[in-house]
Write a protein that holds these residues in place. Structure first.
Motif, PDB file in Angstrom:
ATOM      1  N   SER A  97       0.839  -1.194   0.000  1.00 56.90           N
ATOM      2  CA  SER A  97       0.000   0.000   0.000  1.00 56.90           C
ATOM      3  C   SER A  97       0.872   1.241   0.000  1.00 56.90           C
ATOM      4  O   SER A  97       1.814   1.350   0.785  1.00 56.90           O
ATOM      5  CB  SER A  97      -0.926   0.029   1.223  1.00 56.90           C
ATOM      6  OG  SER A  97      -1.638   1.253   1.292  1.00 56.90           O
ATOM      7  N   GLY A  98       0.540   2.196  -0.877  1.00 64.28           N
ATOM      8  CA  GLY A  98       1.278   3.447  -0.920  1.00 64.28           C
ATOM      9  C   GLY A  98       1.018   4.318   0.291  1.00 64.28           C
ATOM     10  O   GLY A  98       1.755   5.281   0.542  1.00 64.28           O
ATOM     11  N   ARG A  99      -0.016   4.008   1.071  1.00 64.71           N
ATOM     12  CA  ARG A  99      -0.321   4.805   2.261  1.00 64.71           C
ATOM     13  C   ARG A  99       0.736   4.628   3.347  1.00 64.71           C
ATOM     14  O   ARG A  99       0.744   5.388   4.322  1.00 64.71           O
ATOM     15  CB  ARG A  99      -1.706   4.423   2.808  1.00 64.71           C
ATOM     16  CG  ARG A  99      -2.834   4.728   1.835  1.00 64.71           C
ATOM     17  CD  ARG A  99      -4.186   4.410   2.440  1.00 64.71           C
ATOM     18  NE  ARG A  99      -5.223   4.450   1.420  1.00 64.71           N
ATOM     19  CZ  ARG A  99      -5.841   5.563   1.018  1.00 64.71           C
ATOM     20  NH1 ARG A  99      -5.523   6.717   1.558  1.00 64.71           N
ATOM     21  NH2 ARG A  99      -6.767   5.513   0.089  1.00 64.71           N
ATOM     22  N   LEU A 100       1.598   3.649   3.197  1.00 64.73           N
ATOM     23  CA  LEU A 100       2.699   3.479   4.145  1.00 64.73           C
ATOM     24  C   LEU A 100       3.748   4.567   3.975  1.00 64.73           C
ATOM     25  O   LEU A 100       4.579   4.773   4.857  1.00 64.73           O
ATOM     26  CB  LEU A 100       3.349   2.107   3.957  1.00 64.73           C
ATOM     27  CG  LEU A 100       2.497   0.894   4.359  1.00 64.73           C
ATOM     28  CD1 LEU A 100       3.165  -0.390   3.913  1.00 64.73           C
ATOM     29  CD2 LEU A 100       2.253   0.885   5.855  1.00 64.73           C
ATOM     30  N   ILE A 101       3.726   5.247   2.836  1.00 67.24           N
ATOM     31  CA  ILE A 101       4.694   6.306   2.567  1.00 67.24           C
ATOM     32  C   ILE A 101       4.103   7.634   3.005  1.00 67.24           C
ATOM     33  O   ILE A 101       3.106   8.099   2.441  1.00 67.24           O
ATOM     34  CB  ILE A 101       5.056   6.360   1.067  1.00 67.24           C
ATOM     35  CG1 ILE A 101       5.595   5.005   0.596  1.00 67.24           C
ATOM     36  CG2 ILE A 101       6.085   7.455   0.809  1.00 67.24           C
ATOM     37  CD1 ILE A 101       5.877   4.955  -0.893  1.00 67.24           C
ATOM     38  N   GLN A 102       4.693   8.262   4.005  1.00 65.82           N
ATOM     39  CA  GLN A 102       4.183   9.524   4.525  1.00 65.82           C
ATOM     40  C   GLN A 102       4.710  10.730   3.757  1.00 65.82           C
ATOM     41  O   GLN A 102       4.085  11.780   3.725  1.00 65.82           O
ATOM     42  CB  GLN A 102       4.548   9.654   6.008  1.00 65.82           C
ATOM     43  CG  GLN A 102       3.902   8.589   6.883  1.00 65.82           C
ATOM     44  CD  GLN A 102       2.389   8.694   6.900  1.00 65.82           C
ATOM     45  OE1 GLN A 102       1.822   9.724   7.236  1.00 65.82           O
ATOM     46  NE2 GLN A 102       1.713   7.612   6.515  1.00 65.82           N
ATOM     47  N   SER A 103       5.873  10.573   3.128  1.00 68.92           N
ATOM     48  CA  SER A 103       6.480  11.673   2.380  1.00 68.92           C
ATOM     49  C   SER A 103       5.886  11.770   0.983  1.00 68.92           C
ATOM     50  O   SER A 103       5.888  10.796   0.226  1.00 68.92           O
ATOM     51  CB  SER A 103       7.995  11.472   2.279  1.00 68.92           C
ATOM     52  OG  SER A 103       8.562  12.328   1.314  1.00 68.92           O
ATOM     53  N   ARG A 104       5.376  12.941   0.627  1.00 65.13           N
ATOM     54  CA  ARG A 104       4.800  13.150  -0.705  1.00 65.13           C
ATOM     55  C   ARG A 104       5.866  12.989  -1.786  1.00 65.13           C
ATOM     56  O   ARG A 104       5.613  12.415  -2.844  1.00 65.13           O
ATOM     57  CB  ARG A 104       4.180  14.550  -0.793  1.00 65.13           C
ATOM     58  CG  ARG A 104       3.502  14.835  -2.129  1.00 65.13           C
ATOM     59  CD  ARG A 104       2.845  16.204  -2.128  1.00 65.13           C
ATOM     60  NE  ARG A 104       2.171  16.468  -3.394  1.00 65.13           N
ATOM     61  CZ  ARG A 104       2.770  16.960  -4.472  1.00 65.13           C
ATOM     62  NH1 ARG A 104       4.067  17.258  -4.428  1.00 65.13           N
ATOM     63  NH2 ARG A 104       2.105  17.159  -5.589  1.00 65.13           N
ATOM     64  N   GLY A 105       7.090  13.473  -1.497  1.00 70.04           N
ATOM     65  CA  GLY A 105       8.167  13.359  -2.474  1.00 70.04           C
ATOM     66  C   GLY A 105       8.539  11.924  -2.757  1.00 70.04           C
ATOM     67  O   GLY A 105       8.753  11.539  -3.919  1.00 70.04           O
ATOM     68  N   GLU A 106       8.609  11.093  -1.712  1.00 68.92           N
ATOM     69  CA  GLU A 106       8.955   9.690  -1.924  1.00 68.92           C
ATOM     70  C   GLU A 106       7.827   8.951  -2.629  1.00 68.92           C
ATOM     71  O   GLU A 106       8.073   8.078  -3.461  1.00 68.92           O
ATOM     72  CB  GLU A 106       9.268   9.001  -0.594  1.00 68.92           C
ATOM     73  CG  GLU A 106       9.758   7.578  -0.778  1.00 68.92           C
ATOM     74  CD  GLU A 106      10.257   6.925   0.493  1.00 68.92           C
ATOM     75  OE1 GLU A 106      10.898   5.858   0.401  1.00 68.92           O
ATOM     76  OE2 GLU A 106      10.004   7.473   1.580  1.00 68.92           O
ATOM     77  N   LEU A 107       6.577   9.305  -2.322  1.00 71.87           N
ATOM     78  CA  LEU A 107       5.446   8.662  -2.988  1.00 71.87           C
ATOM     79  C   LEU A 107       5.477   8.952  -4.485  1.00 71.87           C
ATOM     80  O   LEU A 107       5.206   8.064  -5.300  1.00 71.87           O
ATOM     81  CB  LEU A 107       4.125   9.152  -2.385  1.00 71.87           C
ATOM     82  CG  LEU A 107       2.847   8.565  -2.993  1.00 71.87           C
ATOM     83  CD1 LEU A 107       2.829   7.036  -2.869  1.00 71.87           C
ATOM     84  CD2 LEU A 107       1.606   9.171  -2.342  1.00 71.87           C
ATOM     85  N   GLN A 108       5.832  10.182  -4.859  1.00 72.25           N
ATOM     86  CA  GLN A 108       5.911  10.530  -6.273  1.00 72.25           C
ATOM     87  C   GLN A 108       7.042   9.763  -6.961  1.00 72.25           C
ATOM     88  O   GLN A 108       6.902   9.327  -8.113  1.00 72.25           O
ATOM     89  CB  GLN A 108       6.115  12.038  -6.438  1.00 72.25           C
ATOM     90  CG  GLN A 108       4.890  12.867  -6.091  1.00 72.25           C
ATOM     91  CD  GLN A 108       3.710  12.567  -7.007  1.00 72.25           C
ATOM     92  OE1 GLN A 108       3.876  12.335  -8.202  1.00 72.25           O
ATOM     93  NE2 GLN A 108       2.508  12.562  -6.442  1.00 72.25           N
ATOM     94  N   LEU A 109       8.160   9.576  -6.268  1.00 68.04           N
ATOM     95  CA  LEU A 109       9.261   8.787  -6.833  1.00 68.04           C
ATOM     96  C   LEU A 109       8.857   7.330  -6.996  1.00 68.04           C
ATOM     97  O   LEU A 109       9.198   6.687  -8.002  1.00 68.04           O
ATOM     98  CB  LEU A 109      10.498   8.893  -5.932  1.00 68.04           C
ATOM     99  CG  LEU A 109      11.288  10.204  -5.963  1.00 68.04           C
ATOM    100  CD1 LEU A 109      12.358  10.194  -4.888  1.00 68.04           C
ATOM    101  CD2 LEU A 109      11.911  10.426  -7.333  1.00 68.04           C
ATOM    102  N   TYR A 110       8.134   6.807  -6.011  1.00 70.44           N
ATOM    103  CA  TYR A 110       7.677   5.417  -6.077  1.00 70.44           C
ATOM    104  C   TYR A 110       6.699   5.240  -7.231  1.00 70.44           C
ATOM    105  O   TYR A 110       6.778   4.251  -7.983  1.00 70.44           O
ATOM    106  CB  TYR A 110       7.017   5.040  -4.750  1.00 70.44           C
ATOM    107  CG  TYR A 110       6.681   3.570  -4.611  1.00 70.44           C
ATOM    108  CD1 TYR A 110       7.594   2.584  -4.977  1.00 70.44           C
ATOM    109  CD2 TYR A 110       5.459   3.164  -4.086  1.00 70.44           C
ATOM    110  CE1 TYR A 110       7.292   1.238  -4.831  1.00 70.44           C
ATOM    111  CE2 TYR A 110       5.148   1.813  -3.940  1.00 70.44           C
ATOM    112  CZ  TYR A 110       6.071   0.860  -4.318  1.00 70.44           C
ATOM    113  OH  TYR A 110       5.764  -0.471  -4.182  1.00 70.44           O
ATOM    114  N   TYR A 111       5.804   6.191  -7.388  1.00 72.81           N
ATOM    115  CA  TYR A 111       4.850   6.162  -8.503  1.00 72.81           C
ATOM    116  C   TYR A 111       5.589   6.193  -9.846  1.00 72.81           C
ATOM    117  O   TYR A 111       5.266   5.424 -10.763  1.00 72.81           O
ATOM    118  CB  TYR A 111       3.893   7.346  -8.390  1.00 72.81           C
ATOM    119  CG  TYR A 111       3.050   7.601  -9.616  1.00 72.81           C
ATOM    120  CD1 TYR A 111       1.979   6.764  -9.943  1.00 72.81           C
ATOM    121  CD2 TYR A 111       3.318   8.682 -10.459  1.00 72.81           C
ATOM    122  CE1 TYR A 111       1.204   6.992 -11.061  1.00 72.81           C
ATOM    123  CE2 TYR A 111       2.543   8.917 -11.574  1.00 72.81           C
ATOM    124  CZ  TYR A 111       1.494   8.071 -11.878  1.00 72.81           C
ATOM    125  OH  TYR A 111       0.734   8.300 -13.000  1.00 72.81           O
TER     126      TYR A 111
END
Length: 380
Positions: A97-111
């Motif tokens: 789940s992407g909700r485990l990532i709290q950092s918006r910047g890291e979520l965008q990199l993961y995406y």
């Protein structure tokens, strides 16, 4: 007069195709480069990413605590202040789940990393999923579909959202005709929710949430036909047959009894209840074997560390889905989000890893680590 420390130039390539240039000392560690990446990205930490080198067309994660001279070897030692070494910021641990990532910047990199893996996917039997993924990517990147004229279907390039084999199978016109309808169905979905939905859906694509290493079936075999995959739930073993990936075995962490290697020989023993013979393969080198097993061990530790947070994410999603009483829904979700933030902030704490008790390797490359209470050994 003290002699100044020599400098080196390191280029780090990101999943979103951006490059970061870092100047470090010749005795710097991988951790020092990652710190400079965090500084330039203005992110407090990267939970699921690691730094990797590209060797023989394969990415290998470096040990962040080792010096770059050991990780990059020839290119580093023979370099000068003007020479450039290249590292890649890669996904080291995939998430359910992407909700485990709290950092918006890291979520965008993961995406961004998942977007690239989806485009390279060879899971031809999952065609319908790629249409859903394309629709969510369009919603995340373009927002609601604005229908202004009959030509609105040409507002995207199929090559940017579909694997090449799917474009060849269906044709560009087919994709341009049908994908906008799926995109339109997502009207009102926020960018963040579209990204989270993309992350969740990409987990269902067989060859996306997995890091694959190529090995040989036999010692004298020339072709690396065995694909050793480190996945969220454990180990996946495939065989490359004329360009097609055929699943041989899929082992959960609890199914793995022992992993060993001696030089290039890599062996996996499953628990006795599975009645599987010892699986033996050959990696390109002893160093390759050591790095693959280290990645396997670290992935197991990470999976354990996120269990509690993942449980809260699922509880939060179930609460949002039911919405039986609005007052209770708001209260429960708020408490769950606060709990999730506390859990994710401590996911890398060794105290949350009771089942991965130890890992040891001496200078000769001998060592072991405990997995699910079992001794998983390695030898070089």
């Amino acid at each position: 007069m003290m002699k100044s420390t020599a400098k080196r130039q390191v280029c780090v390539l990101l999943p979103n195709k951006r490059r970061l240039d870092c100047t470090v000392e010749s005795k710097s560690r991988g951790r020092d480069v990652l710190d400079k990446v965090l500084e330039q990205l203005d992110i407090s930490g990267l939970l699921i990413f690691g730094l990797a080198t590209l060797q023989d067309n394969e990415y290998l994660f470096i040990d962040l605590e080792q010096t770059l001279a050991k990780c990059l070897r020839k290119s580093w030692r023979s370099g000068s202040e003007k020479s450039l070494s290249i590292l890649f910021l890669r996904v080291q641990y995939y998430l359910q789940s992407g909700r485990l990532i709290q950092s918006r910047g890291e979520l965008q990199l993961y995406y961004a990393a998942l977007r690239q893996k989806v485009l390279r996917s060879l899971s031809r039997q999952q065609e319908a999923v790629f249409f859903q993924l394309a629709a969510r990517a369009l919603q995340a990147e373009r927002g609601d579909l604005e229908i202004q004229d009959p030509q609105h279907k040409q507002y995207f390039l199929p090559e940017d959202y579909f694997p090449s084999w799917l474009i060849k199978r269906r044709g560009r016109d087919y994709l341009l005709q049908h994908c906008p309808k799926l995109h339109e169905d997502l009207r009102g979905m926020t960018q963040r929710e579209a990204v989270l939905d993309f992350v969740k859906l990409s987990n269902t694509v067989e060859d996306v949430p997995v890091t694959v290493y190529r090995m040989r079936r036999g010692k004298k075999e020339l072709k690396k036909s065995i694909l050793f995959g480190v996945a969220v739930h454990g180990v996946c073993l495939y065989q490359d047959v004329e360009g097609k990936r055929c699943l041989l075995h899929e082992l959960a962490w609890s199914d793995v009894d022992q992993v060993t290697f001696q030089g290039r020989r890599f062996e996996i023993c499953a628990v006795g209840s599975l009645c599987l013979p010892k699986l033996e393969f050959y990696s390109p080198s002893a160093l390759h074997s050591a790095l693959v097993l280290k990645h396997l061990r670290d992935s197991h530790r990470f999976t354990i560390s996120v269990r509690n947070a993942l449980s809260h994410v699922r509880q939060m999603e179930e609460t949002q889905a039911t919405r039986l009483y609005r007052e209770v829904y708001i209260c429960d979700t708020t408490l769950l989000r606060q709990r999730l933030q506390r859990l994710t902030s401590s996911m890398t704490d060794s105290s949350t890893e009771p089942e991965t008790r130890a890992f040891w390797m001496n200078s000769e490359g001998e060592g072991w680590f405990l997995c699910q209470g079992k001794n998983v050994a390695l030898q070089i």
